[in-house]
Design a protein around this motif. Structure first.
Motif, PDB file in Angstrom:
ATOM      1  N   ILE A  25     -11.947  28.995  31.403  1.00 19.67           N
ATOM      2  CA  ILE A  25     -11.594  29.212  32.693  1.00 19.67           C
ATOM      3  C   ILE A  25     -12.860  27.901  33.350  1.00 19.67           C
ATOM      4  N   TRP A  26     -14.117  27.719  32.110  1.00 18.75           N
ATOM      5  CA  TRP A  26     -15.004  26.782  32.739  1.00 18.75           C
ATOM      6  C   TRP A  26     -14.560  25.114  32.028  1.00 18.75           C
ATOM      7  N   GLY A  27     -14.119  25.635  31.599  1.00 20.48           N
ATOM      8  CA  GLY A  27     -13.673  24.317  30.603  1.00 20.48           C
ATOM      9  C   GLY A  27     -14.570  23.887  29.974  1.00 20.48           C
ATOM     10  N   SER A  28     -14.947  24.818  29.163  1.00 23.52           N
ATOM     11  CA  SER A  28     -16.057  25.140  28.726  1.00 23.52           C
ATOM     12  C   SER A  28     -15.808  24.317  26.719  1.00 23.52           C
ATOM     13  N   GLN A  29     -16.582  23.227  25.873  1.00 24.12           N
ATOM     14  CA  GLN A  29     -16.529  22.919  25.190  1.00 24.12           C
ATOM     15  C   GLN A  29     -15.672  24.439  23.750  1.00 24.12           C
ATOM     16  N   PRO A  30     -15.258  23.862  22.878  1.00 25.27           N
ATOM     17  CA  PRO A  30     -15.210  24.967  21.964  1.00 25.27           C
ATOM     18  C   PRO A  30     -16.678  25.140  20.925  1.00 25.27           C
ATOM     19  N   GLY A  31     -16.682  26.861  21.419  1.00 28.85           N
ATOM     20  CA  GLY A  31     -18.080  27.231  20.591  1.00 28.85           C
ATOM     21  C   GLY A  31     -19.175  27.269  21.782  1.00 28.85           C
ATOM     22  N   SER A  32     -18.950  27.240  22.727  1.00 28.98           N
ATOM     23  CA  SER A  32     -19.678  26.593  24.168  1.00 28.98           C
ATOM     24  C   SER A  32     -19.279  26.698  24.771  1.00 28.98           C
TER      25      SER A  32
END
Length: 255
Positions: A25-32
């Motif tokens: 949903i937030w478009g975070s980096q993998p693992g973040s």
């Protein structure tokens, strides 16, 4: 939501799924992800609120909250994310409200970006929460898709669970005046001594951050100056007019 269920979550496999959903949903980096499964596990085990919404067995939303100040009266909702346009967010907040009342709590607080119109409308109009404090760069620099490139200003909203739900339509009193106006997509500020002050928002700040970072920055500073300044003076946000502007009431002093 047709065929949906909401339940509290405790098992790591469920919490892992929530962490992945939030990252998506937030478009975070993998693992973040915005919050890890391990932190949710600890919060849940300590008796706080961690819940997921499911449609046909598929996770479509989740919410995490923990007890806050004043102790015994307040719940702080740290993060709620849901598939857009299916009523999941409202269902989660309704479930959270029922959970809080069952725990004899009287209010729920959370932070949100004051520039995002749909969130302001949902929080103020659909739920009846009210901004209490402007928090400049609350989370520091953030690099997810939603917040990247902008400062993380937030307002602290408080939802009084004992108050009746407000009417959707906000009637503007005579003499209401703009302190911040959306003029052809750009912020235009004006000094006003009006008792009721109107603060417009951009049509879509998330798209604007990508298309015109300078304009997005101008909106951030303008809302910080106007809304933040009024809240610091003790003014109250009393509604959200036509899904696009805050209605702020200045405090009147009688001598």
């Amino acid at each position: 939501m047709n065929g949906s269920t909401i339940r509290e979550l405790h098992m790591m496999e469920d919490l892992d799924a929530v962490s992945l959903l939030y990252a998506d949903i937030w478009g975070s980096q993998p693992g973040s992800s915005p919050i890890s499964a391990e932190v949710m596990r600890a919060l849940s085990h300590a008796g706080n609120y961690v819940a997921g919404a499911y449609e046909d067995g598929r996770l479509v939303g989740a919410s995490v909250a923990f007890f806050g100040e004043p102790i015994g009266t307040s719940l702080h909702s740290h993060i709620t994310g849901a598939v857009v346009g299916r009523g999941v967010g409202l269902a989660l907040k309704t479930h959270q409200r029922q959970w809080a009342l069952a725990h004899r709590l009287r209010r729920i607080t959370w932070t949100f970006d004051p520039l995002i119109r749909r969130n302001a409308y949902f929080n103020l109009t659909k739920l009846g929460a009210r901004p209490e404090e402007y928090l400049t760069s609350f989370y520091g620099a953030m690099d997810d898709t939603i917040n990247g490139g902008d400062e993380s200003d937030r307002v602290l909203a408080a939802w009084d669970l004992t108050a009746p739900f407000p009417p959707e339509a906000v009637e503007l009193p005579a003499g209401a005046a703009h302190s911040l106006r959306n003029h052809e997509g750009r912020p235009e500020t004006a000094a006003t001594g009006a008792e009721t002050v109107l603060i417009d928002l951009p049509d879509d700040i998330e798209a604007l951050r990508l298309a015109d970072p300078g304009a997005a920055r101008a909106w951030r500073l303008a809302v910080r100056e106007t809304l933040g300044g009024l809240l610091a003076e003790g003014a109250r946000v009393i509604g959200f007019h036509e899904r696009r502007r805050y209605v702020v009431q200045r405090t009147t002093t009688h001598v």
